[in-house]
Design a protein around this motif. Structure first.
Motif, PDB file in Angstrom:
ATOM      1  N   GLU A  11       0.706  -1.141   0.119  1.00 19.11           N
ATOM      2  CA  GLU A  11       0.017   0.148   0.050  1.00 19.11           C
ATOM      3  C   GLU A  11       0.914   1.265   0.127  1.00 19.11           C
ATOM      4  OE1 GLU A  11      -3.191   0.019  -0.277  1.00 19.11           O
ATOM      5  OE2 GLU A  11      -3.535  -2.169  -0.120  1.00 19.11           O
ATOM      6  N   GLU A 226     -11.755  -1.158  -4.865  1.00 23.44           N
ATOM      7  CA  GLU A 226     -10.816  -1.669  -5.985  1.00 23.44           C
ATOM      8  C   GLU A 226     -10.958  -3.267  -6.015  1.00 23.44           C
ATOM      9  OE1 GLU A 226      -6.990  -0.742  -6.618  1.00 23.44           O
ATOM     10  OE2 GLU A 226      -6.705  -2.064  -8.193  1.00 23.44           O
ATOM     11  N   GLU A 227     -10.645  -3.498  -4.801  1.00 23.52           N
ATOM     12  CA  GLU A 227     -10.243  -5.066  -4.266  1.00 23.52           C
ATOM     13  C   GLU A 227     -11.699  -5.832  -4.497  1.00 23.52           C
ATOM     14  OE1 GLU A 227      -7.901  -5.051  -0.783  1.00 23.52           O
ATOM     15  OE2 GLU A 227      -6.247  -4.556  -1.802  1.00 23.52           O
ATOM     16  N   SER A 230     -12.477  -5.946  -8.287  1.00 14.72           N
ATOM     17  CA  SER A 230     -11.806  -6.751  -8.955  1.00 14.72           C
ATOM     18  C   SER A 230     -11.948  -8.088  -8.617  1.00 14.72           C
ATOM     19  CB  SER A 230     -10.288  -6.316  -8.997  1.00 14.72           C
ATOM     20  OG  SER A 230      -9.721  -6.415  -7.762  1.00 14.72           O
ATOM     21  N   ARG A 231     -12.418  -8.423  -7.602  1.00 16.84           N
ATOM     22  CA  ARG A 231     -12.746  -9.649  -6.995  1.00 16.84           C
ATOM     23  C   ARG A 231     -11.391 -10.255  -6.505  1.00 16.84           C
ATOM     24  NH1 ARG A 231     -17.573  -7.999  -7.530  1.00 16.84           N
ATOM     25  NH2 ARG A 231     -19.180  -9.107  -8.566  1.00 16.84           N
ATOM     26  N   ILE A 232     -10.523  -9.368  -6.243  1.00 18.87           N
ATOM     27  CA  ILE A 232      -9.090 -10.103  -5.800  1.00 18.87           C
ATOM     28  C   ILE A 232      -9.256 -10.214  -4.533  1.00 18.87           C
ATOM     29  CG2 ILE A 232      -8.007  -7.774  -5.206  1.00 18.87           C
ATOM     30  CD1 ILE A 232      -5.691  -9.083  -6.464  1.00 18.87           C
ATOM     31  N   GLU A 234     -11.243 -12.042  -2.520  1.00 16.18           N
ATOM     32  CA  GLU A 234     -11.307 -13.428  -2.164  1.00 16.18           C
ATOM     33  C   GLU A 234      -9.895 -14.253  -1.808  1.00 16.18           C
ATOM     34  OE1 GLU A 234     -15.133 -14.922  -3.676  1.00 16.18           O
ATOM     35  OE2 GLU A 234     -14.549 -16.975  -3.201  1.00 16.18           O
ATOM     36  N   VAL A 235      -9.035 -13.837  -2.881  1.00 14.99           N
ATOM     37  CA  VAL A 235      -7.809 -14.414  -2.954  1.00 14.99           C
ATOM     38  C   VAL A 235      -7.018 -13.876  -1.922  1.00 14.99           C
ATOM     39  CG1 VAL A 235      -5.582 -15.065  -4.037  1.00 14.99           C
ATOM     40  CG2 VAL A 235      -7.916 -14.430  -5.226  1.00 14.99           C
ATOM     41  N   LEU A 236      -7.294 -12.386  -1.580  1.00 14.94           N
ATOM     42  CA  LEU A 236      -6.475 -11.746  -0.362  1.00 14.94           C
ATOM     43  C   LEU A 236      -6.884 -12.821   0.884  1.00 14.94           C
ATOM     44  CD1 LEU A 236      -6.443  -8.151  -1.676  1.00 14.94           C
ATOM     45  CD2 LEU A 236      -4.536  -9.800  -1.659  1.00 14.94           C
ATOM     46  N   ILE A 237      -8.195 -12.847   1.260  1.00 17.35           N
ATOM     47  CA  ILE A 237      -8.886 -12.999   2.487  1.00 17.35           C
ATOM     48  C   ILE A 237      -8.365 -14.680   2.397  1.00 17.35           C
ATOM     49  CG2 ILE A 237     -11.094 -13.514   3.729  1.00 17.35           C
ATOM     50  CD1 ILE A 237      -9.769 -10.729   3.405  1.00 17.35           C
ATOM     51  N   LEU A 245      -5.455  -7.146   6.899  1.00 13.68           N
ATOM     52  CA  LEU A 245      -5.579  -6.597   5.399  1.00 13.68           C
ATOM     53  C   LEU A 245      -6.082  -5.197   5.901  1.00 13.68           C
ATOM     54  CD1 LEU A 245      -5.641  -6.733   2.456  1.00 13.68           C
ATOM     55  CD2 LEU A 245      -8.039  -7.347   2.458  1.00 13.68           C
ATOM     56  N   LEU A 420     -16.811  -9.283   1.156  1.00 11.93           N
ATOM     57  CA  LEU A 420     -17.105 -10.507   0.302  1.00 11.93           C
ATOM     58  C   LEU A 420     -18.396 -10.530  -0.182  1.00 11.93           C
ATOM     59  CD1 LEU A 420     -15.278 -13.115   2.219  1.00 11.93           C
ATOM     60  CD2 LEU A 420     -14.963 -12.135   0.035  1.00 11.93           C
ATOM     61  N   TYR A 422     -21.269  -8.939  -2.578  1.00 14.81           N
ATOM     62  CA  TYR A 422     -21.266  -8.022  -3.840  1.00 14.81           C
ATOM     63  C   TYR A 422     -22.872  -7.964  -4.197  1.00 14.81           C
ATOM     64  CZ  TYR A 422     -16.722 -10.260  -4.405  1.00 14.81           C
ATOM     65  OH  TYR A 422     -15.534 -10.849  -4.005  1.00 14.81           O
TER      66      TYR A 422
END
Lengths: 437, 310
Positions: A11, A226-227, A230-232, A234-237, A245, A420, A422
């Motif tokens: 960040e 943005e996260e 962009s659906r990123i 779920e990967v981050l979590i 986070l 999570l 949407y």
């Protein structure tokens, strides 16, 4: 390596590496300086062309002509001497001729409207007696010209009154005898800081805080959106906990904030060394070197940023698009700009009930308390670190810190569910359910 | 790593997403969770990943409850794909690996290896937004396996990939399996699962329909099907004696037989009416097993490789 630090690093780098960061560092102070200096610069500019006047004189004692003579004042334009003011016509009327005066006034008003005349002055029948029946007709707000007219008229009429009375003194000596006094203002310390110096210092300190809180706070919000978008997320979590986070984001961008302010401080220090080159009132030293102001500026900047960026992270986690988020941004911004909106009221009475109350309410405290600190701290008699204002600011700071802790708790509860979700924006009862969940 | 789900349940408001699901994924297999859209596959995977908590039941990894350490040993590709658009390929790969506890210096050389294999090496320092959709999918697959996970979980793996890339990724998955990794993936495309899986679990409406190794599942149904390819209209076969059900796949027909049906007689009758190109006695396809077991709730049969989730 802790995962919090991994998020923190990304960040921070994402902001600091951008060109816009560098541009912001230099452009913002430049704009700020321009904003402060430009009006003063413009106000000091000489008049560029002669202003045309007319006078209707019903006094019967030649006041109009005397006024026209008293207005003599010139400026140099292209090596030519140009008069500031030109009295195009003096219309002398009989005292009783009120219908004639009305007709002349109407025709002059038309000239004003057509911009052929800038002003016309009406000197009524009683003007020479001292009971002024005087007025100026104009569409202009040029206060410098208007006050120039006022002074001339006031001198002129004083002289007339003096002539009529039986006091045996020259006009000049009366004027010097009645010279108004200029009250010097000292604070409890026995020194004086001009109001404008305090006011602009307060605007600079609070302005930086406001800019950082809204700018970087919204960056936190956008980064969350943005996260999500962009659906990123779920990967981050699946790799870091939502709490890591969230904190990594808030503190990473907070570090970017501090970097920017630190660079500004360094730039400020350089300019400060050269301050004798520009005409800055020397009393600025007492504000810039006041430990209470410096300490609380840093404390309120950090705590205020944490409070609002957490709030922005909360907003980011429950909305789906930036457009949706704008509905929340407006009320948050109003909380922050409250000290500006109440500006003059607060600075005239920094200890009023409203000002004190707002500096104890966590969401207005950082900016409002900072404003008050700048106004009060340099003026107290004792060392400002041990003064009442330092104690008040400490209390206010502790309230903000407690609010930050509460907000982080609340936001982390909502954040872990919201990020999570949407689609439909959640309703308030749903959000309350997430908190308990 | 092996994985066990012990009667997990999940209900959203009034909709039951997963209903008392138990299954076991042994180490070193390719395990497919198969079912139509909305069957509960994604919810199941999210519970395995500890993204959502089950209302009841347990998820066990190597016999233990999920913990923080587990996250680092898993690679997860969610159904909804996405990456940071403004980061370069290298940056994003290193970031994702670091989030899994792998220091950047340890994975750097693997980045090149995988980028080369995926034909993305020339884009290494480009931003993600410059890639096509298919390239982004490949990149995201790399980020899923770059940290060398022991358990790889892929939700709707094949959605959005073209046939060439499907082959590429299938090859990689087989290599990983041979290296002892456990791979769990979900799909609604039965034909692909049929070709790839060692083990399967079929679910429908949140419930398990059948599970086990592919061989087991098929042998349970015996060789009671005929695959038939004819020149001309084969629609008449449903009226022949001994045929229980006909599934028309357009290019060929699958005939499910009654017990003790006379296959010779069927071949004769068909050959009398049309010209036969292929007539084979086979195990039933996963698709017809699913129809059989789930009871008249057909998933879309022909939709190879795309998702139509709403």
């Amino acid at each position: 390596m802790s995962k919090f630090f991994v998020v923190f690093k990304r960040e921070y780098a994402q902001v600091v590496k951008k060109k816009s960061f560098l541009v912001g560092i230099f452009l913002t102070p430049a704009l700020m300086a321009a904003f402060v200096m430009l009006p003063a610069f413009l106000a000091r500019q000489k008049a560029s062309e002669t202003e045309h006047l007319a006078v209707i004189d019903q006094s019967g004692s030649g006041i109009g002509a005397a006024f026209a003579k008293a207005l003599e004042r010139y400026f140099i334009d292209d090596e030519e001497t140009v008069p500031y003011y030109a009295v195009d016509r003096i219309i002398e009327l009989d005292r009783a001729d009120s219908s004639g005066r009305a007709a002349v006034e109407d025709s002059l008003r038309l000239l004003i409207n057509d911009k052929e005349l800038k002003y016309f002055l009406v000197v009524g029948e009683d003007a020479s007696g001292g009971e002024a029946d005087l007025y100026l007709v104009t569409n202009s707000d040029n206060f410098r010209s208007i006050s120039w007219f006022e002074q001339r008229l006031s001198d002129l009429l004083s002289a007339r009154r003096l002539e009529k009375s039986n006091v045996n003194l020259s006009i000049d000596s009366v004027l010097s005898l009645t010279q108004p006094i200029d009250l010097t203002i000292q604070d409890a310390k026995g020194e004086s800081i001009p109001f404008m110096v305090k006011y602009f210092s307060a605007l600079v300190f609070v302005g930086i805080m406001f800019g950082m809180m809204i700018g970087y706070g919204q960056l936190v919000m956008r980064s969350v959106i943005e996260e999500k978008n962009s659906r990123i997320m779920e990967v981050l979590i699946s790799s870091v906990s939502p709490f890591q986070l969230m904190l990594g984001k808030i503190i990473g961008l907070g570090a970017a904030t501090l970097t920017q302010v630190a660079i500004w401080f360094a730039l400020g220090a350089v300019m400060f060394v050269m301050r004798s080159a520009v005409s800055v009132d020397p009393s600025i030293d007492r504000i810039v070197f006041d430990p209470v102001i410096i300490v609380f500026f840093i404390l309120f900047l950090v705590s205020g940023y944490l409070l609002f960026s957490t709030l922005f992270a909360l907003v980011g986690s429950i909305v789906n698009t930036e457009k949706e988020a704008q509905n929340f941004v407006a009320p948050i911004t109003i909380l922050m700009v409250l000290p500006f909106l109440l500006g003059i009221a607060v600075v005239q009475e920094p200890n009023s009930t409203l000002a004190v109350a707002l500096s104890l309410f966590p969401f207005t405290a950082p900016t409002m308390m900072m404003m008050r600190v700048v106004f009060i701290a340099p003026t107290v008699a004792e060392h400002s670190l041990f003064s009442g204002i330092a104690a008040e600011a400490t209390l206010s700071f502790l309230i903000v810190v407690a609010a930050v802790a509460g907000m982080i708790w609340l936001t982390s509860r909502i954040f872990r569910v919201g990020i999570l979700m949407y689609g439909k924006r959640p309703t308030l009862p749903e959000i309350i359910k997430w908190v308990k969940y | 790593m092996f994985l066990k789900l012990d009667s997990i349940c999940k209900t959203y408001d009034d909709k039951v997403a997963v209903d008392n699901l138990s299954l076991e994924v042994p180490q070193g297999v390719l395990y497919g969770i198969i079912g139509p859209n909305g069957a509960g596959k994604t919810t199941t995977i999210r519970m395995i990943m500890d993204i959502t908590a089950p209302d009841s039941g347990k998820v066990l990894i190597d016999g233990k409850r999920l913990d923080r350490h587990f996250r680092n040993r898993v690679g997860y590709l969610p159904e909804e794909r996405g990456l940071y658009r403004k980061m370069t390929l290298l940056e994003i790969m290193l970031y994702m690996a670091e989030l899994k506890g792998c220091p950047a210096r340890n994975v750097k050389k693997n980045c090149d290896k995988w980028l080369k294999r995926m034909d993305l090496l020339e884009y290494k320092d480009k931003k993600v937004e410059e890639l096509s959709k298919g390239m982004q999918q490949k990149l995201q697959f790399i980020t899923t396996i770059l940290h060398d996970p022991d358990l790889i979980i892929l939700d709707e793996l094949f959605s959005g990939l073209d046939p060439l890339n499907i082959e590429l990724i299938k090859d990689i998955l087989l290599e990983l399996k041979r290296a002892g990794k456990t791979i769990l993936f979900s799909t609604h495309v039965m034909e692909q699962a049929e070709k790839l899986c060692d083990h399967i679990c079929m679910i429908s409406r949140g419930r398990k329909v059948i599970d086990g190794s592919m061989a087991e599942v098929k042998s349970r149904f015996g060789k009671n099907s005929i695959q038939l390819e004819v020149v001309g209209d084969g629609g008449f076969v449903s009226s022949l004696a001994g045929i229980k059900k006909v599934t028309d796949f357009n290019n060929y027909l699958e005939l499910e037989l009654e017990q003790n049906a006379d296959t010779d007689a069927i071949l004769k009758s068909v050959a009398q009416r049309v010209s036969v190109r292929r007539f084979a006695l086979v195990e039933p396809s996963l698709y017809s097993i699913f129809i059989d077991m789930a009871g008249g709730e057909p998933p879309d049969p022909g939709s190879a490789g795309e998702v139509a989730d709403v």
